[in-house]
Design a protein around this motif. Structure first.
Motif: not given
Length: 290
Positions: A40, A53, A60, A247, A251, A255, A257, A260-261
């Protein structure tokens, strides 16, 4: 030192090699490493999650939309920009003063910062007070929502990208046209070949290396679009202009994350690597054929 002639080349390339490892290889390795972890940005530890991930990403609906937006944006930008640049190059490939001034005017948007261009077009596309809608009203066309409607927002970004990039593509095409031997055109004139046949049989084949170069560079630049999306739409409305790089930014830095990024970044790297490989494969086939 007897060994100096042997190690001298390695010493000479060491600075460039160190820079390459630190700023190219290591970031790619670390991105792949982070894509296999959950983090995070604040926690001192990173939890290993394997391919979860990537599994989350591929399942998604948001990522499917983001990838679709990126592909549409890339296709539209590359096709319109290169096609328009080719026709402009054919017209501007002259040494008169007017044509040189026109070349400068066409190329000038390319040297302006993308942030400035985005702000300029953001004002021009204002639905109520923008220049574009005022021009449309002069010919009786109703106002367009441009950036505020999900059906037109992505097309509006493509329009901005084409306006900025067409000048560079035009000058590269002009350089390619000027490298074509003049005797080919003289032979075509002696045969009384029509203009369209001369273009199809001589100009276009001789411009193939230039065309390949522009396609690859434009695809890579289009896949990395961020500034115009961030300034003009923030990925909206309703995710209609959210692209891969934006995006990743959302992320990763909104966010937090990071895993994920990073996974999205790996997918982007793979896509660009595949396209570059296809380019060199096609180019090598053409060289072998010749």
């Amino acid at each position: 030192m007897k060994s100096w002639p042997i190690i001298r080349p390695y010493v000479m390339i060491a600075p460039a090699l160190i820079v390459f490892l630190l700023f190219f290889i290591y970031p790619i390795y670390y991105m792949v490493y982070l894509s296999l972890h959950s983090w995070d940005f604040i926690s001192p530890t990173k939890d290993f999650v394997g391919l979860s991930n990537f599994q989350q990403l591929l399942n998604s609906s948001e990522f499917a939309k983001v990838l679709s937006n990126t592909l549409v944006y890339t296709f539209g930008t590359v096709v319109f920009s290169i096609t328009l640049a080719l026709f402009l190059a054919l017209w501007l490939n002259r040494s008169t003063r007017i044509h040189r001034l026109a070349q400068t005017a066409v190329f000038s948007p390319y040297i302006i910062s993308l942030a400035s261009i985005a702000l300029l077009w953001l004002w021009m596309m204002d639905p109520d007070f923008g220049l574009l809608n005022w021009l449309l009203s002069l010919v009786g066309i109703p106002k367009q929502p441009w950036l505020t409607d999900q059906n037109t927002a992505l097309f509006s970004l493509i329009l901005v990208a084409v306006w900025k990039g067409v000048g560079f593509n035009t000058l590269v095409f002009i350089a390619g046209l000027q490298s074509i031997p003049k005797d080919l055109y003289e032979a075509a004139d002696l045969d009384q070949s029509p203009k369209w046949r001369t273009f199809y049989k001589i100009t276009l084949p001789m411009l193939t290396p230039t065309l390949f170069f522009l396609v690859v560079t434009n695809v890579i630049v289009s896949f990395q679009v961020f500034d115009t999306v961030h300034i003009m739409t923030l990925g909206g409305p309703v995710n209609s202009t959210n692209t891969l790089v934006f995006n990743i930014y959302m992320h990763g830095f909104r966010f937090f994350n990071i895993g994920y990024a990073s996974a999205v970044g790996v997918i982007l790297l793979i896509l660009l690597a595949i396209m570059t490989w296809l380019y060199f494969r096609l180019l090598s086939k053409r060289v072998h054929y010749q």
